[in-house]
Design a protein around this motif. Structure first.
Motif, PDB file in Angstrom:
ATOM      1  N   LEU A  10       0.027   1.316  -7.399  1.00 14.98           N
ATOM      2  CA  LEU A  10       1.235   0.513  -7.906  1.00 14.98           C
ATOM      3  C   LEU A  10       0.637  -0.922  -6.873  1.00 14.98           C
ATOM      4  O   LEU A  10       1.292  -1.007  -5.514  1.00 14.98           O
ATOM      5  CB  LEU A  10       2.265   0.563  -8.207  1.00 14.98           C
ATOM      6  N   GLN A  11       0.719  -2.429  -7.238  1.00 15.40           N
ATOM      7  CA  GLN A  11       0.063  -3.725  -6.652  1.00 15.40           C
ATOM      8  C   GLN A  11       1.167  -4.673  -7.905  1.00 15.40           C
ATOM      9  O   GLN A  11       0.626  -4.756  -9.007  1.00 15.40           O
ATOM     10  CB  GLN A  11      -1.269  -3.987  -6.976  1.00 15.40           C
ATOM     11  N   GLU A  12       2.427  -5.340  -7.003  1.00 16.91           N
ATOM     12  CA  GLU A  12       3.197  -6.074  -7.606  1.00 16.91           C
ATOM     13  C   GLU A  12       2.422  -7.999  -6.846  1.00 16.91           C
ATOM     14  O   GLU A  12       1.969  -7.499  -6.168  1.00 16.91           O
ATOM     15  CB  GLU A  12       4.366  -6.424  -7.163  1.00 16.91           C
ATOM     16  N   SER A  49       3.919  -9.201 -12.480  1.00 18.37           N
ATOM     17  CA  SER A  49       3.127  -8.448 -12.483  1.00 18.37           C
ATOM     18  C   SER A  49       2.836  -6.955 -12.019  1.00 18.37           C
ATOM     19  O   SER A  49       3.559  -7.517 -10.436  1.00 18.37           O
ATOM     20  CB  SER A  49       1.428  -8.566 -12.843  1.00 18.37           C
ATOM     21  N   CYS A  50       2.820  -6.146 -12.601  1.00 16.15           N
ATOM     22  CA  CYS A  50       2.594  -4.746 -12.242  1.00 16.15           C
ATOM     23  C   CYS A  50       1.008  -4.218 -12.433  1.00 16.15           C
ATOM     24  O   CYS A  50       1.056  -3.396 -12.945  1.00 16.15           O
ATOM     25  CB  CYS A  50       3.694  -3.852 -11.683  1.00 16.15           C
ATOM     26  N   TRP A  67      11.282  -2.020 -12.918  1.00 14.85           N
ATOM     27  CA  TRP A  67      11.424  -2.952 -11.682  1.00 14.85           C
ATOM     28  C   TRP A  67      12.133  -3.047 -11.052  1.00 14.85           C
ATOM     29  O   TRP A  67      14.138  -2.299 -11.364  1.00 14.85           O
ATOM     30  CB  TRP A  67      11.364  -4.313 -12.690  1.00 14.85           C
ATOM     31  N   THR A  89      -1.149  -3.046 -16.817  1.00 17.55           N
ATOM     32  CA  THR A  89      -0.540  -3.759 -16.326  1.00 17.55           C
ATOM     33  C   THR A  89       1.051  -3.978 -16.746  1.00 17.55           C
ATOM     34  O   THR A  89       0.884  -4.185 -17.910  1.00 17.55           O
ATOM     35  CB  THR A  89      -0.875  -5.127 -15.920  1.00 17.55           C
ATOM     36  N   TYR A 142      10.410  -4.750  -7.136  1.00 22.79           N
ATOM     37  CA  TYR A 142       9.566  -3.734  -6.140  1.00 22.79           C
ATOM     38  C   TYR A 142       9.615  -2.357  -7.770  1.00 22.79           C
ATOM     39  O   TYR A 142       9.545  -3.219  -8.974  1.00 22.79           O
ATOM     40  CB  TYR A 142      10.099  -2.752  -5.581  1.00 22.79           C
ATOM     41  N   CYS A 143       7.421  -2.811  -8.408  1.00 24.08           N
ATOM     42  CA  CYS A 143       7.344  -2.025  -9.185  1.00 24.08           C
ATOM     43  C   CYS A 143       6.944  -0.335  -8.853  1.00 24.08           C
ATOM     44  O   CYS A 143       7.208  -0.270  -7.669  1.00 24.08           O
ATOM     45  CB  CYS A 143       6.095  -2.300  -9.505  1.00 24.08           C
ATOM     46  N   TRP A 202       5.999   3.704  -5.074  1.00 27.63           N
ATOM     47  CA  TRP A 202       6.440   2.784  -5.213  1.00 27.63           C
ATOM     48  C   TRP A 202       5.058   1.577  -5.012  1.00 27.63           C
ATOM     49  O   TRP A 202       4.266   2.060  -3.664  1.00 27.63           O
ATOM     50  CB  TRP A 202       7.161   2.314  -4.181  1.00 27.63           C
ATOM     51  N   GLY A 203       5.400  -0.042  -5.017  1.00 31.75           N
ATOM     52  CA  GLY A 203       4.717  -0.670  -4.785  1.00 31.75           C
ATOM     53  C   GLY A 203       4.647  -1.462  -3.300  1.00 31.75           C
ATOM     54  O   GLY A 203       6.609  -0.977  -3.478  1.00 31.75           O
TER      55      GLY A 203
END
Length: 115
Positions: A4-6, A21-22, A36, A77, A94-95, A105-106
């Motif tokens: 996952l990338q925030e 954005s996630c 979130w 997303t 955090y996503c 987790w991101g």
């Protein structure tokens, strides 16, 4: 393994807005839930909002009416729209994605609300 990338954090004045954005590196509708969370300095990580695969989205009392969640399946997303931001919203956001017994987790994105 789920990645996952925030993105989208930054500095904003009180009363302003940000959209986080996630990006998930797989279909977001395969998860049991996404959400979130945020963690302010010296405090525990807390729920901001959680979207289960079925059922209503849950928002924390502190953000209800100000934050909304949306998802774009074509882009894999999830978004967090944050309006009427307050100083107390300052935290690392955090996503999270849940799949079976696992939670992923991101890396987090910093949101700072300050004048």
């Amino acid at each position: 393994q789920v990645q996952l990338q925030e993105s989208g954090g930054g500095l904003v004045q009180p009363g302003g807005s940000l959209r986080l954005s996630c990006l998930a590196f797989r279909s977001i509708f395969g998860f049991d839930a996404m959400g979130w969370y945020r963690q302010a300095p010296g405090k525990a990580r807390e729920l901001v909002a959680r979207v289960p695969s079925s059922g209503p989205t849950k928002f924390s009392d502190s953000v209800t009416g100000r934050f909304t969640i949306s998802r774009d399946s074509a882009k894999n997303t999830m978004y967090l729209q944050m309006n009427s931001l307050k100083a107390e919203d300052t935290a690392v956001y955090y996503c999270s994605a849940e799949l079976g017994l696992n939670r992923y987790w991101g890396q987090g994105t910093q949101v700072t609300v300050s004048s």
